[in-house]
Design a protein around this motif. Structure first.
Motif, PDB file in Angstrom:
ATOM      1  N   ASN A  92       0.856  -1.168   0.000  1.00 37.52           N
ATOM      2  CA  ASN A  92       0.000   0.000   0.000  1.00 37.52           C
ATOM      3  C   ASN A  92       0.900   1.227   0.000  1.00 37.52           C
ATOM      4  OD1 ASN A  92      -2.357   1.429  -0.092  1.00 37.52           O
ATOM      5  ND2 ASN A  92      -3.260   0.464   1.730  1.00 37.52           N
ATOM      6  N   CYS A  93       0.337   2.393  -0.272  1.00 37.98           N
ATOM      7  CA  CYS A  93       1.206   3.543  -0.515  1.00 37.98           C
ATOM      8  C   CYS A  93       0.627   4.833   0.069  1.00 37.98           C
ATOM      9  CB  CYS A  93       1.393   3.717  -2.026  1.00 37.98           C
ATOM     10  SG  CYS A  93       2.475   5.070  -2.497  1.00 37.98           S
ATOM     11  N   TRP A  94       1.484   5.573   0.783  1.00 36.79           N
ATOM     12  CA  TRP A  94       1.198   6.947   1.145  1.00 36.79           C
ATOM     13  C   TRP A  94       1.793   7.838   0.057  1.00 36.79           C
ATOM     14  CZ3 TRP A  94      -1.609   7.480   5.591  1.00 36.79           C
ATOM     15  CH2 TRP A  94      -1.508   6.494   6.578  1.00 36.79           C
ATOM     16  N   VAL A  95       1.077   8.906  -0.286  1.00 39.56           N
ATOM     17  CA  VAL A  95       1.575   9.845  -1.296  1.00 39.56           C
ATOM     18  C   VAL A  95       1.603  11.243  -0.694  1.00 39.56           C
ATOM     19  CG1 VAL A  95       1.151  10.921  -3.546  1.00 39.56           C
ATOM     20  CG2 VAL A  95       0.691   8.482  -3.223  1.00 39.56           C
ATOM     21  N   THR A  96       2.757  11.892  -0.775  1.00 37.52           N
ATOM     22  CA  THR A  96       2.866  13.267  -0.314  1.00 37.52           C
ATOM     23  C   THR A  96       3.530  14.124  -1.392  1.00 37.52           C
ATOM     24  OG1 THR A  96       3.889  14.746   1.322  1.00 37.52           O
ATOM     25  CG2 THR A  96       5.001  12.665   0.912  1.00 37.52           C
ATOM     26  N   ILE A 284       5.550   6.421  -0.473  1.00 41.21           N
ATOM     27  CA  ILE A 284       6.037   5.673   0.691  1.00 41.21           C
ATOM     28  C   ILE A 284       5.228   4.384   0.786  1.00 41.21           C
ATOM     29  CG2 ILE A 284       6.413   5.757   3.180  1.00 41.21           C
ATOM     30  CD1 ILE A 284       6.116   8.958   2.641  1.00 41.21           C
ATOM     31  N   PHE A 285       5.845   3.281   0.450  1.00 41.16           N
ATOM     32  CA  PHE A 285       5.163   1.981   0.390  1.00 41.16           C
ATOM     33  C   PHE A 285       5.349   1.200   1.681  1.00 41.16           C
ATOM     34  CE2 PHE A 285       5.556   3.026  -4.079  1.00 41.16           C
ATOM     35  CZ  PHE A 285       4.368   2.546  -4.622  1.00 41.16           C
ATOM     36  N   TYR A 286       4.328   0.424   2.014  1.00 34.32           N
ATOM     37  CA  TYR A 286       4.413  -0.446   3.197  1.00 34.32           C
ATOM     38  C   TYR A 286       3.616  -1.716   2.940  1.00 34.32           C
ATOM     39  CZ  TYR A 286      -0.249   1.460   4.212  1.00 34.32           C
ATOM     40  OH  TYR A 286      -1.566   1.826   4.138  1.00 34.32           O
ATOM     41  N   ASN A 287       3.888  -2.723   3.745  1.00 35.85           N
ATOM     42  CA  ASN A 287       3.182  -4.002   3.679  1.00 35.85           C
ATOM     43  C   ASN A 287       1.864  -3.844   4.448  1.00 35.85           C
ATOM     44  OD1 ASN A 287       2.246  -6.602   3.781  1.00 35.85           O
ATOM     45  ND2 ASN A 287       4.119  -7.484   4.653  1.00 35.85           N
ATOM     46  N   ARG A 288       0.773  -3.929   3.734  1.00 38.55           N
ATOM     47  CA  ARG A 288      -0.537  -3.694   4.356  1.00 38.55           C
ATOM     48  C   ARG A 288      -0.876  -4.727   5.427  1.00 38.55           C
ATOM     49  NH1 ARG A 288      -4.781  -3.273   0.122  1.00 38.55           N
ATOM     50  NH2 ARG A 288      -3.135  -2.768  -1.348  1.00 38.55           N
ATOM     51  N   PHE A 289      -0.127  -5.852   5.440  1.00 38.34           N
ATOM     52  CA  PHE A 289      -0.384  -6.895   6.420  1.00 38.34           C
ATOM     53  C   PHE A 289       0.585  -6.837   7.602  1.00 38.34           C
ATOM     54  CE2 PHE A 289      -1.825  -8.638   2.293  1.00 38.34           C
ATOM     55  CZ  PHE A 289      -3.169  -8.731   2.571  1.00 38.34           C
ATOM     56  N   ILE A 296       5.962   2.520  10.547  1.00 38.74           N
ATOM     57  CA  ILE A 296       7.172   3.199  10.070  1.00 38.74           C
ATOM     58  C   ILE A 296       6.830   4.113   8.899  1.00 38.74           C
ATOM     59  CG2 ILE A 296       9.399   2.876   8.913  1.00 38.74           C
ATOM     60  CD1 ILE A 296       9.758   0.323  10.465  1.00 38.74           C
ATOM     61  N   SER A 297       6.072   3.591   7.941  1.00 32.25           N
ATOM     62  CA  SER A 297       5.745   4.374   6.759  1.00 32.25           C
ATOM     63  C   SER A 297       4.895   5.591   7.120  1.00 32.25           C
ATOM     64  CB  SER A 297       5.027   3.511   5.719  1.00 32.25           C
ATOM     65  OG  SER A 297       3.779   3.070   6.208  1.00 32.25           O
ATOM     66  N   CYS A 298       4.014   5.437   8.125  1.00 35.95           N
ATOM     67  CA  CYS A 298       3.178   6.554   8.562  1.00 35.95           C
ATOM     68  C   CYS A 298       4.032   7.659   9.168  1.00 35.95           C
ATOM     69  CB  CYS A 298       2.138   6.053   9.560  1.00 35.95           C
ATOM     70  SG  CYS A 298       0.982   7.345  10.093  1.00 35.95           S
ATOM     71  N   SER A 299       5.054   7.295   9.931  1.00 31.55           N
ATOM     72  CA  SER A 299       5.939   8.296  10.534  1.00 31.55           C
ATOM     73  C   SER A 299       6.753   9.022   9.453  1.00 31.55           C
ATOM     74  CB  SER A 299       6.864   7.648  11.563  1.00 31.55           C
ATOM     75  OG  SER A 299       7.726   6.708  10.951  1.00 31.55           O
ATOM     76  N   ILE A 300       7.170   8.278   8.420  1.00 33.14           N
ATOM     77  CA  ILE A 300       7.895   8.905   7.306  1.00 33.14           C
ATOM     78  C   ILE A 300       6.981   9.869   6.565  1.00 33.14           C
ATOM     79  CG2 ILE A 300       9.100   8.481   5.115  1.00 33.14           C
ATOM     80  CD1 ILE A 300       9.825   5.696   6.226  1.00 33.14           C
ATOM     81  N   TYR A 301       5.759   9.431   6.314  1.00 35.31           N
ATOM     82  CA  TYR A 301       4.780  10.282   5.638  1.00 35.31           C
ATOM     83  C   TYR A 301       4.527  11.563   6.431  1.00 35.31           C
ATOM     84  CZ  TYR A 301       0.179  11.923   4.116  1.00 35.31           C
ATOM     85  OH  TYR A 301      -0.856  12.702   3.691  1.00 35.31           O
ATOM     86  N   SER A 302       4.397  11.444   7.740  1.00 39.19           N
ATOM     87  CA  SER A 302       4.157  12.608   8.596  1.00 39.19           C
ATOM     88  C   SER A 302       5.331  13.574   8.530  1.00 39.19           C
ATOM     89  CB  SER A 302       3.922  12.165  10.045  1.00 39.19           C
ATOM     90  OG  SER A 302       2.784  11.336  10.126  1.00 39.19           O
ATOM     91  N   PHE A 303       6.539  13.027   8.554  1.00 42.00           N
ATOM     92  CA  PHE A 303       7.739  13.864   8.488  1.00 42.00           C
ATOM     93  C   PHE A 303       7.753  14.692   7.205  1.00 42.00           C
ATOM     94  CE2 PHE A 303      12.041  14.242   6.706  1.00 42.00           C
ATOM     95  CZ  PHE A 303      12.627  15.065   7.660  1.00 42.00           C
ATOM     96  N   TYR A 304       7.494  14.041   6.073  1.00 42.26           N
ATOM     97  CA  TYR A 304       7.550  14.763   4.797  1.00 42.26           C
ATOM     98  C   TYR A 304       6.352  15.696   4.609  1.00 42.26           C
ATOM     99  CZ  TYR A 304      11.665  12.268   3.237  1.00 42.26           C
ATOM    100  OH  TYR A 304      12.943  11.798   3.127  1.00 42.26           O
ATOM    101  N   SER A 305       5.228  15.362   5.228  1.00 42.90           N
ATOM    102  CA  SER A 305       4.078  16.263   5.163  1.00 42.90           C
ATOM    103  C   SER A 305       4.378  17.565   5.907  1.00 42.90           C
ATOM    104  CB  SER A 305       2.841  15.591   5.754  1.00 42.90           C
ATOM    105  OG  SER A 305       2.460  14.472   4.981  1.00 42.90           O
ATOM    106  N   ILE A 306       5.021  17.449   7.070  1.00 40.40           N
ATOM    107  CA  ILE A 306       5.419  18.640   7.825  1.00 40.40           C
ATOM    108  C   ILE A 306       6.453  19.431   7.042  1.00 40.40           C
ATOM    109  CG2 ILE A 306       6.611  19.433   9.910  1.00 40.40           C
ATOM    110  CD1 ILE A 306       5.351  16.981  11.345  1.00 40.40           C
ATOM    111  N   LYS A 307       7.395  18.717   6.444  1.00 37.40           N
ATOM    112  CA  LYS A 307       8.441  19.384   5.659  1.00 37.40           C
ATOM    113  C   LYS A 307       7.829  20.153   4.481  1.00 37.40           C
ATOM    114  CE  LYS A 307      12.970  18.432   3.603  1.00 37.40           C
ATOM    115  NZ  LYS A 307      13.974  17.376   3.296  1.00 37.40           N
ATOM    116  N   ASN A 308       6.822  19.566   3.848  1.00 42.32           N
ATOM    117  CA  ASN A 308       6.167  20.237   2.725  1.00 42.32           C
ATOM    118  C   ASN A 308       5.409  21.477   3.199  1.00 42.32           C
ATOM    119  OD1 ASN A 308       5.357  20.482  -0.037  1.00 42.32           O
ATOM    120  ND2 ASN A 308       3.345  19.689   0.540  1.00 42.32           N
TER     121      ASN A 308
END
Length: 412
Positions: A92-96, A284-289, A296-308
């Motif tokens: 699955n994928c987060w997109v920022t 940012i891809f992660y294993n949905r299972f 981990i992927s959610c924390s990375i997504y949050s970091f880049y969302s704040i950076k943006n």
């Protein structure tokens, strides 16, 4: 054409320079992409990180045991179709969205004239063409397209390229990542290879054999990505930058290029010449299972969302200004010149100890001659300058048997 930013040469060179201790990893699920692992966590970042001008890729379902891993792919230009939109596997994928890009869709126009007429008001068009003609009348102008290059010629051109970039960014009092030692080494190594294997091209503008403009870009599919373009700011009144873009756009039409992509990073010319605004996405891809992979992927997504968010409110511009100041670079002096005709018969009549100024491309007198050429539409080769004894702010110019007294207004 294959994406040069995912080629084995590009990723191996990047890892060697920026991550020499990292081991390259490839995963069947991500096709031809290369990754390196974070030191303490199962986070795999695409090789090249944010150095590229656009990563494109494909996904293959059910090709990998993903475990607790998370994968970060930088700089996907969203005018391409996201592979994750059609993916049905374990990922699955987060997109920022991170950076803004600009491009010109050339398929909307018949030719260069149609493009200029559609995108620029008549007042702007009437300024671009005459200044190009004035440049060509004052100097012996050569436009060169470099598609193959020897090592010797490359070193000469890139020495000047570096000089012009440094001069331009010092003038703006801004930080240029490309001029960092490792980034410049990487840029040189990859561009030499890409020019000679046909995936990149170099454009030069020469005035009286001196390089005053350099542009470099890559081919990707039917598109052309302009990675860097710079001109000698001493010639700014001649609109050299716009002349470069006119020649580039004409070349794109001749080559059947569909999109001229000005890539990420804001400069005024990009919004002026581009007709389409787009975003560079981080995927940012992660294993949905896997709960751990998702966390981990959610924390990375949050970091880049704040950076943006911080980038949108202008924090990155302030940071770049600070980084420039920390490098202790001085902005180049800005001088203005004035010229007044005087009545003298010849150089001897100017007085004793009047000596002609030797040609020196970096001297104030060279800038004065360029300013004179612009003001009087004079041929540069016919302009002579003379030093005035005991004066740092005045000099003489001769052109076609007419003499002028010049004054320099020094910056305060």
């Amino acid at each position: 054409m294959d994406n040069p930013f995912t080629s084995e040469f590009y990723t191996a060179t990047w890892l060697k320079i920026f991550k020499p201790k990292a081991k390259e990893r490839r995963f069947k699920a991500f096709g031809n992409l290369s990754f390196y692992k974070a030191k303490y966590f199962p986070i795999y970042t695409v090789s090249g990180a944010d150095s590229s001008k656009g990563i494109t890729y494909s996904l293959e379902a059910g090709k990998e045991r993903l475990g607790n891993k998370a994968f970060v792919i930088y700089d996907f230009p969203n005018y391409y179709v996201r592979p994750s939109d059609f993916y049905k596997g374990k990922l699955n994928c987060w997109v920022t969205e991170q950076h803004t890009g600009f491009l010109t869709d050339l398929t909307q126009y018949e030719n260069l004239e149609d493009y200029l007429k559609t995108n620029f008001k008549s007042k702007t068009r009437n300024r671009i063409v005459p200044l190009k003609r004035r440049l060509e009348s004052c100097f012996d102008i050569e436009y060169k397209t470099v598609e193959q290059i020897s090592r010797g010629d490359f070193e000469v051109i890139y020495s000047r390229f570096y000089e012009l970039l440094k001069k331009r960014f010092n003038q703006k009092q801004d930080f240029c990542v490309t001029l960092n030692d490792k980034d410049w080494e990487f840029f040189k190594k990859t561009s030499f290879e890409f020019i000679n294997n046909g995936s990149a091209v170099l454009f030069l503008v020469l005035a009286n054999k001196k390089i005053i403009g350099v542009s470099y870009g890559h081919f990707l599919d039917d598109n052309f990505i302009l990675a860097h373009t710079v001109f000698d700011t001493d010639y700014s009144k001649f609109n050299v930058g716009k002349t470069q873009l006119v020649k580039l756009t004409q070349w794109c039409f001749e080559k059947g290029i569909k999109k001229c992509d000005f890539s990420k990073g804001y400069f005024h010319y990009k919004s002026q010449w581009g007709n389409t605004k787009y975003s560079f996405e981080y995927h940012i891809f992660y294993n949905r299972f896997s709960i751990f992979s998702k966390a981990i992927s959610c924390s990375i997504y949050s970091f880049y969302s704040i950076k943006n968010f911080l980038r949108k409110v202008g924090i990155d511009e302030s940071v770049n200004k600070i980084r420039f100041l920390l490098k202790r670079e001085n902005a180049p002096m800005t001088y203005t010149f004035h010229f007044n005709p005087i009545e003298v018969k010849d150089a001897k009549s100017l007085g004793p100890n009047i000596n002609p100024v030797a040609n020196n491309p970096s001297s104030i007198m060279e800038r004065a001659k360029i300013e004179f050429a612009f003001k009087y539409n004079a041929i540069m080769k016919g302009i002579s300058a003379f030093e005035k004894p005991d004066s740092k702010s005045s000099f003489y110019i001769s052109y076609q048997q007419q003499f002028y007294e010049g004054t320099i207004n020094h910056p305060k």
